[in-house]
Design a protein around this motif. Structure first.
Motif, mmCIF file in Angstrom:
data_model
loop_
_atom_site.group_PDB
_atom_site.id
_atom_site.type_symbol
_atom_site.label_atom_id
_atom_site.label_comp_id
_atom_site.label_asym_id
_atom_site.label_seq_id
_atom_site.Cartn_x
_atom_site.Cartn_y
_atom_site.Cartn_z
ATOM 1 N N ARG A 174 0.937 -1.273 0.163
ATOM 2 C CA ARG A 174 -0.047 0.060 0.075
ATOM 3 C C ARG A 174 1.024 1.270 0.066
ATOM 4 O O ARG A 174 0.598 2.306 0.929
ATOM 5 C CB ARG A 174 -1.061 0.212 1.100
ATOM 6 N N ALA A 175 1.923 1.159 -1.040
ATOM 7 C CA ALA A 175 2.677 2.454 -0.983
ATOM 8 C C ALA A 175 1.896 3.643 -1.727
ATOM 9 O O ALA A 175 0.864 3.332 -2.440
ATOM 10 C CB ALA A 175 4.002 2.099 -1.984
ATOM 11 N N ALA A 176 2.478 4.729 -1.280
ATOM 12 C CA ALA A 176 1.589 6.058 -1.674
ATOM 13 C C ALA A 176 1.290 5.815 -3.356
ATOM 14 O O ALA A 176 0.359 6.380 -3.983
ATOM 15 C CB ALA A 176 2.333 7.225 -1.217
ATOM 16 N N SER A 177 2.474 5.382 -3.987
ATOM 17 C CA SER A 177 2.280 5.290 -5.532
ATOM 18 C C SER A 177 1.262 4.324 -5.973
ATOM 19 O O SER A 177 0.667 4.744 -6.827
ATOM 20 C CB SER A 177 3.776 5.049 -6.046
ATOM 21 N N SER A 178 1.134 3.356 -5.281
ATOM 22 C CA SER A 178 0.017 2.497 -5.512
ATOM 23 C C SER A 178 -1.294 2.826 -5.290
ATOM 24 O O SER A 178 -2.262 2.518 -6.108
ATOM 25 C CB SER A 178 0.328 1.133 -4.509
ATOM 26 N N LEU A 179 -1.577 3.721 -3.993
ATOM 27 C CA LEU A 179 -2.823 4.273 -3.995
ATOM 28 C C LEU A 179 -3.230 5.103 -4.944
ATOM 29 O O LEU A 179 -4.077 5.324 -5.562
ATOM 30 C CB LEU A 179 -2.916 4.907 -2.634
ATOM 31 N N GLU A 180 -2.106 6.035 -5.255
ATOM 32 C CA GLU A 180 -2.232 6.980 -6.582
ATOM 33 C C GLU A 180 -2.694 6.369 -7.685
ATOM 34 O O GLU A 180 -3.496 6.947 -8.582
ATOM 35 C CB GLU A 180 -0.917 7.823 -6.663
ATOM 36 N N LEU A 181 -2.067 5.197 -8.053
ATOM 37 C CA LEU A 181 -2.356 4.467 -9.126
ATOM 38 C C LEU A 181 -3.790 4.146 -9.305
ATOM 39 O O LEU A 181 -4.461 4.100 -10.375
ATOM 40 C CB LEU A 181 -1.586 3.288 -9.464
ATOM 41 N N ALA A 182 -4.331 3.654 -7.995
ATOM 42 C CA ALA A 182 -5.787 3.175 -8.181
ATOM 43 C C ALA A 182 -6.635 4.588 -8.601
ATOM 44 O O ALA A 182 -7.496 4.221 -9.201
ATOM 45 C CB ALA A 182 -6.003 2.679 -6.722
ATOM 46 N N LYS A 183 -6.297 5.585 -7.973
ATOM 47 C CA LYS A 183 -7.073 6.834 -8.403
ATOM 48 C C LYS A 183 -7.014 7.272 -10.014
ATOM 49 O O LYS A 183 -7.812 7.260 -10.538
ATOM 50 C CB LYS A 183 -6.662 7.987 -7.424
ATOM 51 N N GLU A 184 -5.786 6.966 -10.585
ATOM 52 C CA GLU A 184 -5.371 7.059 -11.964
ATOM 53 C C GLU A 184 -6.263 6.343 -12.612
ATOM 54 O O GLU A 184 -6.963 6.563 -13.627
ATOM 55 C CB GLU A 184 -3.636 7.163 -12.397
ATOM 56 N N SER A 185 -6.357 4.901 -12.236
ATOM 57 C CA SER A 185 -7.239 4.098 -13.012
ATOM 58 C C SER A 185 -8.583 4.485 -13.113
ATOM 59 O O SER A 185 -9.243 4.329 -14.157
ATOM 60 C CB SER A 185 -6.744 2.852 -12.358
ATOM 61 N N ASP A 186 -9.231 4.619 -11.855
ATOM 62 C CA ASP A 186 -10.432 5.122 -11.813
ATOM 63 C C ASP A 186 -10.700 6.224 -12.766
ATOM 64 O O ASP A 186 -11.817 6.337 -13.428
ATOM 65 C CB ASP A 186 -10.797 5.638 -10.444
ATOM 66 N N LEU A 187 -9.933 7.166 -12.735
ATOM 67 C CA LEU A 187 -10.509 8.424 -13.461
ATOM 68 C C LEU A 187 -10.333 8.076 -14.935
ATOM 69 O O LEU A 187 -11.166 8.669 -15.837
ATOM 70 C CB LEU A 187 -9.297 9.333 -13.362
ATOM 71 N N GLU A 188 -9.392 7.060 -15.573
ATOM 72 C CA GLU A 188 -9.264 6.707 -16.971
ATOM 73 C C GLU A 188 -10.421 5.796 -17.020
ATOM 74 O O GLU A 188 -10.844 5.322 -18.288
ATOM 75 C CB GLU A 188 -8.008 6.236 -17.287
ATOM 76 N N SER A 189 -11.466 5.240 -16.231
ATOM 77 C CA SER A 189 -12.223 4.194 -16.583
ATOM 78 C C SER A 189 -13.673 4.430 -16.424
ATOM 79 O O SER A 189 -14.555 3.583 -16.727
ATOM 80 C CB SER A 189 -11.975 2.984 -15.615
ATOM 81 N N ILE A 190 -13.867 5.596 -15.918
ATOM 82 C CA ILE A 190 -15.260 6.001 -15.751
ATOM 83 C C ILE A 190 -15.939 6.702 -17.175
ATOM 84 O O ILE A 190 -15.270 7.381 -17.810
ATOM 85 C CB ILE A 190 -15.288 7.322 -14.646
ATOM 86 N N ILE A 191 -17.136 6.163 -17.435
ATOM 87 C CA ILE A 191 -17.637 6.316 -18.802
ATOM 88 C C ILE A 191 -18.774 7.431 -18.654
ATOM 89 O O ILE A 191 -19.705 7.141 -17.996
ATOM 90 C CB ILE A 191 -18.134 4.971 -19.503
#
Length: 754
Positions: free
Chosen positions: A396-413
């Motif tokens: 649960r590194a900070a970079s991993s959590l940020e990647l989860a957010k980045e993935s969300d933002l690119e996946s919302i339709i």
């Protein structure tokens, strides 16, 4: 006499040293993996070999005690005396550090309590990140597919591989390489969509990520993938788990196989899991043509094949293709199943079976080689333990959590945005109601963190969809008071954001037990959700729908009534925060639908790449076409396509073409767009798909910026299985379509000449 005694002692010592040296050959890291496997395999007894072909679940007695120390049941102790291929989900319900400590203890016990010190594979799964307590929670695979960003998916699964290895895991019964096209199927969101090409790209990159580009396996940073379910599992009749699969051989080869073939040839997956189902009446777990002929002889797969849960035994008592449990075990062995998952009534019988059929031990040796080879590839003989300090720093590194957010933002339709209802303003004072059965306890807090002080929020869930019983959930009765309360909340607000759709209880795996259900006979939103939307819409104020779900839903009322619809599928642990950022315009939505969204269950089967002849007739009393097509997704940008060009009007089996299109963002906001390439074979010797996705490119453009996007068209893209059931390239006319979805595009043509 003394001299003779001394010589005898020397001979004995020399003999012992030779024996020890021989027994230690497989521990010599300077040898090749194959040499180490061949040094170890002959030492194993038949029973020890069979032990290397079985996996049991940790829930039968592998857990920490009150002080966090390893506690084993008598049943597990007995199983581990001969060694074991692996254990599923050890430590899944404890945090990463505790799991790593326990799994180190468990591995140490296993190594020290079998004759040859053979380590075990610890196996997990991944649907929202590692399926274990305390790991980064990502969106589901279907959610990731909506990003149309395979590089992003690779980075996401890289984190999955790292976090799994940090807690002591070695293999992952994921990703799903199944193409899923039936929203009745409860496991729909575990896969990457309806399209062969999109699924192939996502699966390939997921495996490369989770395996650390293969290099992460031996150096102890990543885990091995097990692509599943081979093959055709997503095509079960009626969308009903465990049902038969009726699929043509041509469709199987051209549309179902490619993600698995790429998993083997391009991503080098360490494992493959066989399918529950059958192909042309042949049960997959007893199908040597599939598991050996296609997988190994044609594609060159060198890893191991694992059964799905108890499925070898089910060849006898469920599929009814074996005369006895022993016959089922032999059938699975001969077909090419290397590891039996969970069963006590299948490969457990192999020692007795081999006594009657000694020639079968060669097949056992074949399987054990593959299992041992995997363990050597993962470096488990040389470095079986986890450094606990690495866990504390890396999980649960900070970079991993940020990647989860980045993935969300690119996946919302953004499915719909009537009269630019979105984005909402953060600068203007307003009151927003967050309502509906898919609202979470922390949704309001997440929205407040994004919107700032000018926007005031009120929140109320109102009602649940089901009684949330894990096995077979039941729908709850309509609650008029709850509906009235939600409407009153909406009445007091300027804008209502409704959280509708489905959850983990309305779409889930239907396990083998008759008391466990997860598939559906209808695909409309359950409960009074449509009624709630209509009542709030009648207030005359804007209504935004955030659609959360794990299966495609026929959202006719939502599509008609909502001013805007954000289709979010099943996002990460930060999903509502990411949704708020889209709603309030911090980021433009850029997801595209990885499935066709039908108007009715009566349209099924329904996917964009069906044969052209399937579109000849529509249905009485139903509007034409889907509610939303595959690849659809709106933006806050305003993308215009122009100037499509092709480098040559002809292609040959030895040449390539380049097609280009100019994309301009005429909007006022920076935004990302997925440029999609489709091809259509106008005349084929067999009936052909209406169109097929063959490429995509996600680009980002500033307001007013233009970019020329190019795709290379290769002869390989034009191949299909012809009348003779061989891959062919047929001369003739082809149409190229490049655009924003499977329905909106520019087109040009070319000819294939031979």
């Amino acid at each position: 006499m003394k001299k003779l005694f001394f010589i005898a002692v020397l001979l004995i010592v020399a003999s012992c040293n030779t024996k020890e040296s021989g027994s230690a050959d497989y521990k010599d890291a300077s040898l090749s993996i194959d040499e180490r496997v061949e040094a170890l395999l002959p030492k194993l007894s038949l029973e020890e070999k069979v032990a290397q072909m079985r996996i049991f679940h940790a829930n039968i007695g592998t857990k920490p005690d009150a002080n966090g120390n390893l506690k084993l049941s008598e049943k597990v102790v007995e199983k581990l005396k001969l060694g074991i291929a692996g254990i599923k989900n050890p430590g899944e319900h404890i945090d990463a550090v505790a799991a790593a400590k326990m799994n180190n203890e468990l591995q140490k016990y296993i190594i020290e309590n079998n004759r040859w010190g053979i380590p075990a594979l610890f196996v997990t799964e991944s649907y929202n990140g590692v399926d274990a307590e305390g790991c980064t929670r990502f969106g589901r695979p279907m959610t990731s597919a909506a990003s149309f960003n395979s590089e992003l998916v690779q980075r996401q699964w890289d984190i999955v591989g790292r976090e799994a290895r940090l807690r002591g895991m070695h293999m992952c019964h994921s990703p799903e390489a199944d193409v899923v096209r039936d929203p009745r199927f409860g496991r729909m969101s575990e896969a990457f969509g309806e399209d062969t090409y999109l699924t192939t790209q996502m699966v390939k990159n997921a495996i490369i990520g989770v395996q650390g580009n293969y290099e992460g396996l031996g150096n102890g940073t990543h885990i091995g993938a097990v692509a599943k379910h081979f093959a055709g599992y997503g095509q079960v009749l009626g969308g009903s788990n465990f049902a038969a699969i009726e699929i043509s051989e041509r469709t199987l080869i051209d549309e179902i196989y490619p993600p698995f073939e790429a998993a083997v040839k391009e991503a080098k997956t360490l494992g493959i899991m066989a399918s529950h189902g059958d192909l042309n009446g042949v049960a997959s777990h007893g199908n040597p043509e599939l598991l050996t002929g296609v997988l190994r002889d044609q594609w060159g797969f060198e890893g191991y094949v694992v059964s799905d849960s108890n499925d070898i035994a089910r060849l006898f008592y469920f599929m009814n293709v074996a005369e006895s449990p022993e016959a089922a075990a032999q059938m699975g062995l001969e077909a090419g199943i290397d590891i039996d998952l969970y069963a006590e009534d299948s490969y457990a019988y192999l020692p007795e079976i081999v006594k009657k059929n000694p020639e079968l031990e060669k097949l056992i040796d074949r399987s054990v080689r593959r299992v041992l080879r995997t363990k050597f590839i993962l470096g488990l003989f040389d470095n079986p333990y986890i450094n606990i300090e690495d866990v504390e720093k890396g999980n649960r590194a900070a970079s991993s959590l940020e990647l989860a957010k980045e993935s969300d933002l690119e996946s919302i339709i953004l499915l719909k945005n009537e009269a630019n209802a979105l984005p909402l303003s953060k600068d203007k004072s307003s009151k927003v109601a967050l309502l509906g059965p898919l609202l979470k306890g922390n949704t309001k807090e997440m929205f407040e963190s994004v919107a700032g002080s000018n926007v005031k929020f009120i929140a109320e869930k109102g009602f649940q969809l089901t009684n949330q019983k894990g096995g077979a959930p039941e729908l709850l009765e309509r609650d008029p008071k709850a509906i009235a309360s939600l409407v009153n909340k909406a009445r007091s607000a300027d804008v209502t954001i409704l959280f509708l759709g489905g959850d983990e209880y309305t779409a889930k795996e239907a396990y083998f037990s008759n008391s466990t259900l997860g598939d559906r006979a209808t695909i409309d939103p359950v409960g009074p959700q449509d009624e709630l939307l209509e009542k709030i819409k009648a207030l005359g104020k804007p209504v935004i729908v955030v659609l959360k779900h794990r299966r495609t839903l026929a959202i006719n009322v939502i599509a008609e009534q909502a001013d805007a619809i954000l289709d979010v599928w099943d996002l990460s642990e930060f999903g509502d925060e990411s949704t708020a950022k889209i709603i309030f315009g911090e980021v433009s939505p850029s997801g595209k639908s990885p499935v066709t969204i039908p108007r009715s269950i009566g349209q099924l089967p329904y996917h964009y790449s069906m044969k052209e002849i399937n579109y000849k007739k529509e249905y009485l009393f139903l509007d034409k076409g889907p509610l939303y097509p595959f690849g659809h997704g709106l933006s806050y940008g305003d993308f215009k396509y122009s100037d499509i060009t092709i480098s040559n009007a002809e292609i040959t089996p030895d040449t390539e073409l380049e097609v280009s299109v100019k994309v301009t963002n005429n909007g006022s906001m920076k935004a990302k767009e997925v440029v999609q390439l489709y091809l259509k074979d106008e005349i084929g010797s067999v009936t052909r798909p209406d169109k097929e996705l063959k490429g995509f490119d996600k680009i980002e453009l500033d307001a007013g910026e233009s970019k020329t996007v190019s795709f290379t068209i290769t002869p390989k893209m034009l191949e299909f299985t012809g009348i003779s059931m061989e891959k062919v390239l047929e001369a003739g006319d082809y149409t190229v379509m490049v655009g924003t979805s499977s329905k909106e595009y520019l087109e040009t043509t070319f000819k294939l000449k031979k």
